[in-house]
Design an enzyme around this catalytic site. Structure first.
Site, PDB file in Angstrom:
ATOM      1  NE  ARG A 264      14.529 -71.911  16.432  1.00 36.34           N
ATOM      2  CZ  ARG A 264      14.203 -72.071  17.734  1.00 36.34           C
ATOM      3  NH1 ARG A 264      13.741 -73.224  18.180  1.00 36.34           N
ATOM      4  NH2 ARG A 264      14.347 -71.085  18.573  1.00 36.34           N
ATOM      5  N   PRO A 265      11.956 -72.575  10.714  1.00 33.59           N
ATOM      6  CG  PRO A 265      12.927 -71.642   8.821  1.00 33.59           C
ATOM      7  CD  PRO A 265      12.706 -71.397  10.286  1.00 33.59           C
ATOM      8  CB  CYS A 266      12.463 -77.769  11.522  1.00 36.75           C
ATOM      9  SG  CYS A 266      10.798 -77.864  12.178  1.00 36.75           S
ATOM     10  CG  HIS A 267       8.699 -75.990   6.918  1.00 35.37           C
ATOM     11  ND1 HIS A 267       8.678 -75.067   7.944  1.00 35.37           N
ATOM     12  CD2 HIS A 267       8.650 -75.280   5.766  1.00 35.37           C
ATOM     13  CE1 HIS A 267       8.597 -73.848   7.432  1.00 35.37           C
ATOM     14  NE2 HIS A 267       8.581 -73.950   6.097  1.00 35.37           N
TER      15      HIS A 267
END
Length: 168
Positions: A133-136
């Site tokens: 889940r691409p919080c970056h």
């Protein structure tokens, strides 16, 4: 039953935690993906069973991502969170590979007032599924590299891997 495995990656060691699932490809639904020392990260608990084979499909997909071949994860996962967190996390899942958004833009996408961008940041920081889940892909205003539970160096590595460009 909760199962886990450790995985070497370009980010260092990853801890995969999951649950057996009859509907998940490979038989395991991912509950958490974290790195050692992660803020609010998961640690192995008594009673959990180590089973790297149970994560074979997830490991394959992570490898494809790190090799630059996979741009979106299609993994069954089971995470709990407040309705607000889930609303923010859904917005994260829709950030396209190779682009970034600011916290305010994530708030917009989630249908949350921009004045709540600090709360949005807190919800993003509680994301139990780093990388997947691409919080970056969320940056501070003006494109500042801020706030990543796995550490800013890992965030930079992931953005470099994706050849990120700022979303308009």
């Amino acid at each position: 039953m909760t199962i886990y495995a450790m995985l070497d990656s370009p980010l260092g060691e990853l801890l995969l935690v999951g649950e057996e699932s009859e509907t998940a490809t490979g038989g395991t639904a991912l509950r958490s993906l974290s790195v050692p020392g992660q803020k609010s990260g998961v640690t192995v608990q008594d009673g959990w069973r180590e089973d790297s084979e149970a994560f074979a499909e997830i490991t394959r997909r992570l490898g494809s991502y790190f090799d630059g071949e996979l741009t979106r994860f299609d993994i069954e996962y089971t995470t709990s969170g407040t309705p607000f967190q889930q609303q923010v996390w859904k917005a994260l899942e829709d950030i396209e590979h190779g682009t970034t958004l600011t916290y305010a833009q994530v708030a917009d996408r989630a249908g949350i007032p921009r004045s709540s961008s600090r709360a949005v940041g807190t919800a993003i920081g509680a994301n139990p599924l780093l990388v997947v889940r691409p919080c970056h892909r969320v940056l501070g205003s003006g494109g500042a590299l801020t706030g990543y539970a796995g550490g800013l160096e890992r965030k930079r590595q992931l953005l470099d891997l994706e050849n990120v460009r700022q979303a308009v």
